[in-house]
Design an enzyme around this catalytic site. Structure first.
Site, mmCIF file in Angstrom:
data_model
loop_
_atom_site.group_PDB
_atom_site.id
_atom_site.type_symbol
_atom_site.label_atom_id
_atom_site.label_comp_id
_atom_site.label_asym_id
_atom_site.label_seq_id
_atom_site.Cartn_x
_atom_site.Cartn_y
_atom_site.Cartn_z
ATOM 1 N N MET A 1 0.852 -1.171 0.000
ATOM 2 C CA MET A 1 0.000 0.000 0.000
ATOM 3 C C MET A 1 0.898 1.235 0.000
ATOM 4 S SD MET A 1 -2.940 1.165 2.737
ATOM 5 C CE MET A 1 -3.738 -0.415 2.652
ATOM 6 N N TYR A 36 -3.092 -7.255 -1.375
ATOM 7 C CA TYR A 36 -3.680 -6.667 -0.167
ATOM 8 C C TYR A 36 -5.012 -7.330 0.173
ATOM 9 C CZ TYR A 36 -5.996 -3.208 2.785
ATOM 10 O OH TYR A 36 -6.677 -2.593 3.788
ATOM 11 N N HIS A 39 -4.553 -10.773 1.603
ATOM 12 C CA HIS A 39 -3.693 -10.908 2.783
ATOM 13 C C HIS A 39 -4.523 -11.356 3.986
ATOM 14 C CE1 HIS A 39 -0.937 -9.952 6.031
ATOM 15 N NE2 HIS A 39 0.025 -9.927 5.103
#
Length: 68
Positions: A1, A36, A39
């Site tokens: 990110m 992301y 995850h």
């Protein structure tokens, strides 16, 4: 990110359709978004948060700069 920002409704035009908060995450690539989302920590947090939310709108987009 790459970055994360958030804010609350400041809509004077009343066009938010009931949404009250915005969370904006910036990634370098769409692969980064996929990593992301998959995850385990993101999945765990999403599962904890989801019951507290009335509705959710998620959007992945590529931004374009506009010269004014």
């Amino acid at each position: 990110m790459k970055s994360f920002r958030w804010g609350t409704d400041a809509d004077i035009e009343k066009l938010t359709e009931g949404y009250t908060h915005v969370f904006e995450s910036t990634f370098e690539t769409t692969q980064g978004i996929a990593e992301y989302v998959a995850h385990p920590a993101h999945i765990e947090y999403s599962n904890l948060l989801a019951p507290a939310l009335e509705k959710v709108l998620a959007m992945d987009y590529q931004s374009n700069s506009v010269q004014l």
